[in-house]
Motif scaffolding. Sequence first.
Motif, PDB file in Angstrom:
ATOM      1  N   LEU A   2       0.979  -1.160  -0.048  1.00 27.52           N
ATOM      2  CA  LEU A   2       0.098  -0.064  -0.086  1.00 27.52           C
ATOM      3  C   LEU A   2       0.988   1.358  -0.186  1.00 27.52           C
ATOM      4  CD1 LEU A   2      -2.731  -0.805   2.743  1.00 27.52           C
ATOM      5  CD2 LEU A   2      -2.879  -0.944   0.028  1.00 27.52           C
ATOM      6  N   LYS A   4       0.121   3.894   1.477  1.00 27.12           N
ATOM      7  CA  LYS A   4       0.032   4.463   2.868  1.00 27.12           C
ATOM      8  C   LYS A   4       1.240   3.479   3.683  1.00 27.12           C
ATOM      9  CE  LYS A   4      -2.471   2.280   5.488  1.00 27.12           C
ATOM     10  NZ  LYS A   4      -3.790   1.577   5.828  1.00 27.12           N
ATOM     11  N   THR A   5       1.530   2.402   3.669  1.00 27.01           N
ATOM     12  CA  THR A   5       2.394   1.478   3.982  1.00 27.01           C
ATOM     13  C   THR A   5       3.817   1.986   3.679  1.00 27.01           C
ATOM     14  OG1 THR A   5       0.979  -0.476   4.050  1.00 27.01           O
ATOM     15  CG2 THR A   5       3.271  -0.707   4.469  1.00 27.01           C
ATOM     16  N   ARG A  91       6.769   5.398  16.421  1.00 21.04           N
ATOM     17  CA  ARG A  91       6.025   4.319  17.039  1.00 21.04           C
ATOM     18  C   ARG A  91       4.592   4.404  16.346  1.00 21.04           C
ATOM     19  NH1 ARG A  91       2.243   3.321  20.891  1.00 21.04           N
ATOM     20  NH2 ARG A  91       2.187   1.094  21.697  1.00 21.04           N
ATOM     21  N   ARG A  95       2.983   1.408  14.175  1.00 17.54           N
ATOM     22  CA  ARG A  95       1.824   0.740  14.436  1.00 17.54           C
ATOM     23  C   ARG A  95       1.084   0.810  13.195  1.00 17.54           C
ATOM     24  NH1 ARG A  95      -2.418   2.803  18.855  1.00 17.54           N
ATOM     25  NH2 ARG A  95      -3.050   0.558  18.378  1.00 17.54           N
ATOM     26  N   MET A  96       1.066   1.987  12.452  1.00 20.14           N
ATOM     27  CA  MET A  96       0.218   1.892  11.335  1.00 20.14           C
ATOM     28  C   MET A  96       0.658   1.080   9.994  1.00 20.14           C
ATOM     29  SD  MET A  96      -0.086   5.455   9.446  1.00 20.14           S
ATOM     30  CE  MET A  96       0.851   5.306   7.842  1.00 20.14           C
ATOM     31  N   ARG A  98       2.302  -2.202  10.826  1.00 16.72           N
ATOM     32  CA  ARG A  98       2.488  -3.136  11.790  1.00 16.72           C
ATOM     33  C   ARG A  98       2.662  -4.525  10.764  1.00 16.72           C
ATOM     34  NH1 ARG A  98       4.324  -6.701  13.360  1.00 16.72           N
ATOM     35  NH2 ARG A  98       4.028  -7.741  15.269  1.00 16.72           N
ATOM     36  N   THR A  99       1.820  -4.456   9.917  1.00 18.28           N
ATOM     37  CA  THR A  99       1.776  -5.682   8.857  1.00 18.28           C
ATOM     38  C   THR A  99       2.815  -5.954   8.091  1.00 18.28           C
ATOM     39  OG1 THR A  99       0.221  -4.378   7.352  1.00 18.28           O
ATOM     40  CG2 THR A  99      -0.667  -5.782   8.899  1.00 18.28           C
ATOM     41  N   TRP A 106       9.003  -4.624  15.074  1.00 15.09           N
ATOM     42  CA  TRP A 106       8.051  -3.907  15.927  1.00 15.09           C
ATOM     43  C   TRP A 106       8.343  -3.856  17.534  1.00 15.09           C
ATOM     44  CZ3 TRP A 106       4.568  -0.613  17.058  1.00 15.09           C
ATOM     45  CH2 TRP A 106       3.880  -0.949  18.332  1.00 15.09           C
ATOM     46  N   ASN A 110       8.681  -0.775  19.703  1.00 11.17           N
ATOM     47  CA  ASN A 110       7.798  -0.467  21.021  1.00 11.17           C
ATOM     48  C   ASN A 110       8.404  -0.485  22.313  1.00 11.17           C
ATOM     49  OD1 ASN A 110       5.283  -0.205  21.765  1.00 11.17           O
ATOM     50  ND2 ASN A 110       5.197  -2.490  22.552  1.00 11.17           N
TER      51      ASN A 110
ATOM     52  N   GLY B  52       2.930  -5.118  22.337  1.00 14.64           N
ATOM     53  CA  GLY B  52       1.609  -4.078  21.932  1.00 14.64           C
ATOM     54  C   GLY B  52       0.449  -4.476  22.008  1.00 14.64           C
ATOM     55  N   THR B  54      -2.513  -3.999  23.034  1.00 16.25           N
ATOM     56  CA  THR B  54      -3.357  -2.959  23.840  1.00 16.25           C
ATOM     57  C   THR B  54      -4.478  -2.735  23.299  1.00 16.25           C
ATOM     58  OG1 THR B  54      -2.003  -1.241  22.902  1.00 16.25           O
ATOM     59  CG2 THR B  54      -1.130  -2.019  24.836  1.00 16.25           C
ATOM     60  N   ASN B  56      -7.580   0.473  23.130  1.00 17.26           N
ATOM     61  CA  ASN B  56      -7.991   1.788  23.348  1.00 17.26           C
ATOM     62  C   ASN B  56      -9.268   1.849  24.112  1.00 17.26           C
ATOM     63  OD1 ASN B  56      -5.407   2.634  22.265  1.00 17.26           O
ATOM     64  ND2 ASN B  56      -6.415   2.809  20.520  1.00 17.26           N
ATOM     65  N   GLU B  65      -3.038   3.852  25.964  1.00 17.70           N
ATOM     66  CA  GLU B  65      -3.308   2.365  25.397  1.00 17.70           C
ATOM     67  C   GLU B  65      -3.238   1.556  26.729  1.00 17.70           C
ATOM     68  OE1 GLU B  65      -0.335   1.284  22.650  1.00 17.70           O
ATOM     69  OE2 GLU B  65      -0.630   3.370  21.661  1.00 17.70           O
ATOM     70  N   ILE B 227      -5.613   3.646  13.651  1.00 18.05           N
ATOM     71  CA  ILE B 227      -5.052   3.279  14.512  1.00 18.05           C
ATOM     72  C   ILE B 227      -5.586   3.662  15.955  1.00 18.05           C
ATOM     73  CG2 ILE B 227      -2.878   3.196  13.387  1.00 18.05           C
ATOM     74  CD1 ILE B 227      -1.941   5.806  14.885  1.00 18.05           C
ATOM     75  N   TYR B 232      -7.581  -1.784  17.113  1.00 25.23           N
ATOM     76  CA  TYR B 232      -6.705  -1.641  16.024  1.00 25.23           C
ATOM     77  C   TYR B 232      -5.454  -2.857  16.112  1.00 25.23           C
ATOM     78  CZ  TYR B 232      -2.947  -0.071  12.869  1.00 25.23           C
ATOM     79  OH  TYR B 232      -2.182  -0.024  11.918  1.00 25.23           O
ATOM     80  N   PHE B 233      -5.223  -3.166  17.492  1.00 24.06           N
ATOM     81  CA  PHE B 233      -4.166  -4.047  17.313  1.00 24.06           C
ATOM     82  C   PHE B 233      -4.528  -5.619  16.525  1.00 24.06           C
ATOM     83  CE2 PHE B 233      -2.752  -8.128  19.388  1.00 24.06           C
ATOM     84  CZ  PHE B 233      -1.427  -8.090  19.170  1.00 24.06           C
ATOM     85  N   ALA B 236      -4.576  -5.376  12.841  1.00 22.77           N
ATOM     86  CA  ALA B 236      -3.202  -5.340  12.335  1.00 22.77           C
ATOM     87  C   ALA B 236      -2.552  -6.729  12.432  1.00 22.77           C
ATOM     88  CB  ALA B 236      -2.298  -4.229  12.876  1.00 22.77           C
ATOM     89  N   ALA B 239      -4.204  -9.065   9.994  1.00 25.74           N
ATOM     90  CA  ALA B 239      -3.842  -8.975   8.470  1.00 25.74           C
ATOM     91  C   ALA B 239      -2.340  -9.506   8.482  1.00 25.74           C
ATOM     92  CB  ALA B 239      -3.688  -7.421   8.354  1.00 25.74           C
ATOM     93  N   LEU B 246      -3.683  -4.460   5.288  1.00 25.87           N
ATOM     94  CA  LEU B 246      -4.612  -3.841   6.231  1.00 25.87           C
ATOM     95  C   LEU B 246      -5.019  -2.394   5.782  1.00 25.87           C
ATOM     96  CD1 LEU B 246      -6.003  -3.503   9.273  1.00 25.87           C
ATOM     97  CD2 LEU B 246      -3.883  -2.471   9.946  1.00 25.87           C
TER      98      LEU B 246
END
Lengths: 313, 475
Positions: A2, A4-5, A91, A95-96, A98-99, A106, A110, B52, B54, B56, B65, B227, B232-233, B236, B239, B246
Amino acid sequence: MLGKTAAGLFWMFRFLERSENTARLVDAGFRIALTRSAAAEAEWASIINTAGVRQGFLERYDAFNAANVIDYLLRDRDNPSSVMSVIGNARTNARMVRTALTREVWEATNEGWMTIRDLLKRPVSENGLPDILATIRRQNALVRGALTGTMMQNDVYNFAHLGIFIERADNTARILDVKYYVLLPSVSYVGSSLDNVQWETILRSVSAQRAYRWLSDGTANPRQIADLIILDKRMPRSLAFCAGQISEHLGFLAQAYGNEMPSHDLARAHVKRLADHSIESIFESGLHGVLSDFIGRNNALGQQIERDYRFYG
Amino acid sequence: MANRPDVFDEMHGSGEACRSPYSGYADWFQRQGAQSLRKKSRDAEVFFRRTGITFNVYGQQEAEERLIPFDIVPRIISGREWSRLTRGIEQRVRAINAFLHDMYHRQEILRSGRIPVDVIAANAAFLPQMIGVEPPGGIYTHIVGIDIVRTGEDEFFVLEDNARTPSGVSYMLENRETMLRMFPELFSRVAVREVSNYPKLLRRSLAACAPPGCSGSPVVAVLTPGIHNSAYFEHAFLADQMGVELVEGQDLQLVDGRIAMRTTRGYTPIDVLYRRVDDDFLDPMSFNPDSQLGVPGLMDVYRAGGITVANAPGTGIADDKAIYSYMPDIIQFYTGESAILKNVPTWRCAEPDALAYVLEHLDELVVKEVHGSGGYGMLVGPAASKREISAFADKLKSRPGNYIAQPTLALSTVPVLTKAGLAPRHVDLRPFVLVSPGKIEITPGGLTRVAMKAGSLVVNSSQGGGTKDTWVLEE
């Protein structure tokens, strides 16, 4: 992948790189302040300038003293470039995307964020500063280690490195640009020796003091210092090295995707521009001009990459 | 440890002896030092934070989180108990899909008079846009979570069906992962059925529901609100575990009659969209026009058979609490069998007799909003003060149709590790079900939620509840 990724990876690693560079800057400033208190205020001011946050700093503080500068550069959440802000941003981007990351990358990110956030909860004392700066750099090293050790070397890897090297190139160029006046007066006559503390600072802020010792006879020679930081392709924070890496990672993308984009031409021009220079010609045509030109091109290249790979739709 | 006599403890039954599913675990447990167990418990928390995992909390913008508390004592279900549960769950899920198809087509069950028309007509979860639509493969609920509670050796009740976008499966997987890491020796002593292939099954199941026009390997993507969403966790995580993209609404666009995602190399059409965005936000052209979370034109593509949306829009009519009370009739109507898993007796406050009874007995009932979830807006009579009860009675009288009431069940307990050793806490169970054409798969286990406060019956994570690893034993 993506768009975005790609954007998330690019910015995640830009922000991580920035946190490390800021830590290094503060470290260099701290050294100077320790060794010569008379010049300390000017040094801290130049560090604020290098970080590009002068305006924000002056809105908050009147004086460039150690406590103010350290707090603003490390902890202040209102400063978008503070270590606290940028590791938080890194971070969030992680998270965005993460995949796209391995568990190792990760978790290193974190955990780094958790560790540094806890260390920066309270104002940093001068005694505690060296430890904290070391931790920031170590946490970054863990992420980079996980990146090279566990990730597929595909487009994910390339966008991460584009972020790292665009940010690093910008940072090294700005360190030199703020300090170029230190190198200049003495360049004109051979054999002069530089202000020792000043050139140590420059080398230290790009982690090149050891390299310089091994490559030179140990005396401060402005040409050699500038050559190392600008043109030496073996030095991992030099402008030539960063530009070369950017071009190389774009090259991998072209191979994987089967086509070149406008950013490939820009990157090649970026590399060639440096390659056409010798250190003599740089000083002849004006160090400041060369650096400003480099910073402008580097930014333009970053923006072109964002467009070419549809970061934001 | 002291058990209340009227409460069924899954480890000790109603007496002191250990029930057989727990015997292997109890043997092992006896030989563990209290100190080392407490250390493991702390290790688990560090592990969760680092990973992570967590969530929200809604309505708490500034909140950090949060971690859902994890308890290291597993909840154990025998193979025999599990096979009975799965038969009941399968039956229920089949009936839910048949019901949804009927609701959006001929509405036979309304014509037969088994369910009053009002219950559907007044239901906001009913989507007129879905009338006459044939979802690919005829599947409405690809992923279902059935909330089950236990009150005795053979007493299981379905508390709630989750037919929209059930969450929590990532905790099922991560809880097991954590236990495997911390107590590897336990798993060589006790034969526990695997849960780790859930993501693989999920991907296969989703791919099997691809639209008929799809050729080659279907492109699957998970749609998340972003997110800041509480789950969200999990989005992700799933996916990543499935190896699919995702996406958010802003990554998607209508391109040549397909829904496509913006990649670094252009737009790629999606065949199956596992959406974790509510119906109302899916498509601003069909539903909430202000939504930024969905994709304009998605419903048109869906109706034209260009994409599978999982779960299908409009499945909410199968899981609200007013419909719930009709579930035994629904199962009977579509399967011709009586329900294997019982419903909790439910008073529909819309009915005057029921309302009168509920108002009389508020101090012993649990009253829930028909469309509520997450434990918000409910009254737990036995735990409420006089003032809370009378305030709730006013709400109830002004909008009776908005509420149902149930007896306060003596939910079973499972021990948790506390500072003072093992202590019983109430639990529920959410097994996860995957539905594809001709196939219903139930992962052996699920999410056990546990009330962390002594005596509390509220297990929701938003209200301080925790989770446990859930073991189904090999037979």
